[in-house]
Design a protein around this motif. Sequence first.
Motif, short mmCIF file in Angstrom:
data_model
loop_
_atom_site.label_atom_id
_atom_site.label_comp_id
_atom_site.label_asym_id
_atom_site.label_seq_id
_atom_site.Cartn_x
_atom_site.Cartn_y
_atom_site.Cartn_z
N LEU A 9 36.38 33.01 29.72
CA LEU A 9 35.92 31.85 30.48
C LEU A 9 36.82 30.64 30.24
O LEU A 9 37.20 30.34 29.11
N ARG A 63 38.28 29.77 35.33
CA ARG A 63 38.78 31.13 35.08
C ARG A 63 37.66 31.98 34.50
O ARG A 63 36.70 31.45 33.96
N SER A 65 34.62 34.94 33.94
CA SER A 65 33.35 35.20 34.62
C SER A 65 32.20 35.16 33.64
O SER A 65 32.39 35.32 32.43
N GLU A 67 28.35 37.00 33.45
CA GLU A 67 27.41 37.91 34.11
C GLU A 67 26.11 37.94 33.33
O GLU A 67 26.11 37.90 32.10
N ARG A 72 26.88 38.45 38.58
CA ARG A 72 27.74 37.29 38.37
C ARG A 72 26.99 35.99 38.61
O ARG A 72 26.24 35.86 39.58
N ASP A 74 26.81 32.43 39.98
CA ASP A 74 27.51 31.45 40.81
C ASP A 74 26.52 30.39 41.30
O ASP A 74 26.38 30.14 42.48
#
Lengths: 264, 271, 259
Positions: A9, A63, A65, A67, A72, A74
């Motif tokens: 991350l 950068r 991710s 989860e 994911r 968002d």
Amino acid sequence: MAQIEIRDLGIDYRKPKSNEVFSAVDSVDLSVEKGEFVTIVGSSGCGKSTLLMAVAGLVDLTRGSIEIDGKRVDGPGPDRAVVFQEASLLPWRSVRGNVKFGLEMQRWSGGDLNERAMQMIRLVGLGRFSDYHPHQLSGGMRQRVNIARALAVDPEVLLMDEPFGALDAQTREIMGTELLRIWERAKKTALFVTHDIDEAIFLADKIVVMGRNPGHIKEVIKVDLPRPRNESILDSDAFHELRKRLRAHLAEDMSSMQLVQEVA
Amino acid sequence: MRSAEITAEPAEARQLSLSFLRPSRSAMIGTLAVLAFLVLWQIAPTMGWVNGRFTSRPTEVLLAAIDIFQNDDFLYHARISLTEFVAGFALAIVVSVPLGVLLGTSKIARHLIDPPLMALYIAPTLVLLPIMVIWLGIDMAPKIAVVFLGAVFPIVLNTMAGMSEADPKFLRMARSFGATKFDIFTRVLVPGSLPALLTGLRLAVGRAVLGVIVGELFVSQAGIGYQLNLYGSAMRIDRLLVYALIVSAFGYTLTVIVRSVENKVRDWRSK
Amino acid sequence: MIAEFFYRRQALVLGTLSMIGIVVFWQIAVDTGFINPFFISTPSQVAAEFKVQFEDGSVATNVAATLYCFVWSLGLAALVGTILGMLAGWFADVESALEPFIWFKYSAPTVAFYPLFVAGLGYGTPTIIAIAFLFALTPIYANTLSGIKNTDRDLARAARSFGARPLDIFLRVALPGSVPVMMAGLRLGVGRALTGVVVAELFGANAGLGYAITYYGQLMQTTKMMVSIVIVIALGVLLTQILSFLETRTDSWRVDSGR
């Protein structure tokens, strides 16, 4: 697979005035198991709150991710709820109204809102105060409401951003014990940001130590103190040992900061 | 387990207060000051300190008041002034609240409309009175227009400020629970800006009352301002004062009412 | 580059645009016959008339007359309001004694007493100054009062611990600490004094912007009237801006109570 998976991350900010890009968090990898209580500790400016807000979906990732249960992140979602540092209770709503707020936002369909809210208010020990307004409550009571509001929406993960940061030492200790009691009953995965070393150890199954420039993870420490815990473990040898280790980390950070100041 | 904190009394428990039975020092001093003023006013003309023709006396004013309430078509004039006030004020609310909401939620609209709005808020809108008379004649319409102009800007500006200065921590909290824009508007922005809206209303009351009176003094055929003008030019100071006091009492009462609602609403806010 | 300038100065750019937009719209609305010029004139006519009135000296005369009354009334209000406010802020009993009168003054439209002033002071300048003085007095008094009254307790206590006497505390802690609030009161007073002057001039004067507005209003000469209306609005904005500027200069004096 772990419940929360953070991979590589990175979060950059653009400073509003100078347009300079500033990296708040970089190369962070972390996994959190279901039901685990993880505390994130570090000196100010190490990006620990940014990391938490990213998991909450309130900050955009540059950068990598995040989860949760393989999904994911968002944006904010019903699988997570945040307990903020300032109680951020709506002053025009009663305790019950505030606890209902999250339920209303998520169009709660699991039965009666009032019933659900009252259940949570009782869980945090404020049953008698459900009709009070925030300005009538003490700081500690407000944070209980804050916690009840987050628990009410029945999240998978509870995210806490220095929730006891504004409280006095005494109240803070009481709230720590209370939080563990509630957490043991609610059985939620918890991510808890703090700069208080004792608090970090007392609550955690796992402590994430963060350093600055840019914010990164220095070490992840397992805490094997038995549960349920109470204040007596503060005096145990194991606790002292962990405290010494964390202090060394933070002292290192402080000295490097002084160096930067001297150079500049 | 320690949980002493929960049993602690809330920070500001409300108690039934009987303190009004024992007047406070400040209330007594205030009353004494008013009494002293009335006595001085009463005897000053007799003592020859001032010309009683210009100042009248409390007793004369009292008698004039009784006379006016009995036979001066008081209700007729009051109704006209009140109609102008209510019409202008209502119009101002209808226009200013939606406008304030729009400006408070849209930054572009705010930047676009703020300068002319500020200019008209700062400038004495009463200077538009003569032109309102040209546009609208000499009946109630120009007074309604002046009341409207006086009341509209404080409400718009305060509503706008209340909306746009919503506490960012509330917005973030609401977003964390997945609130939609509409949710944030109805559950955070609107209740959050209520105190500011009420402040706007309170400021508008004063300006609106002033508008009615100035409008009627300027040109009218009836209304409280008309009576003020009438008795002023006839040098009936006692009657003039009665009407002036009625206007004061009206403005005062309305302001106190709005302020008390405002304080109640503000009470909710955390400190 | 232009985009960046626009972004940073969005308020300024959009504000200027909207001002220009209003003037253009005003002109076009009349030119296309949408509005009868008798009611509202046009910017070009107003500009031309402004030039005429400027050259024959009537703009200067009216502005001077209005400013004369304005300065006197604001000066008196500042003097009286500040002194009363300081007394009331420092001595609670003075505040109690003044409170009923201030409340009355606050809620009474001063203009209602206009005929009374005319009876006492006659038509013209003295009455105008008196009315405007009363308009401006309340905010100046109220702000001075609250500034002194809310003297920071910690600072006062710190001063006392160094052996400061009450007078020292008043002069060196309470008074300087109140300057920003007092400046804000003065800014509000400026707007109200101007309103007071112009409104009083509407009713009776021999010169001044308010007088010119009424005079041409009675003659139904919209263009000539508009010149003075525009000047009044501009004057109000200008004077308030000057005071806002002075106010920001004193901002650093503000006592931050650590909230």
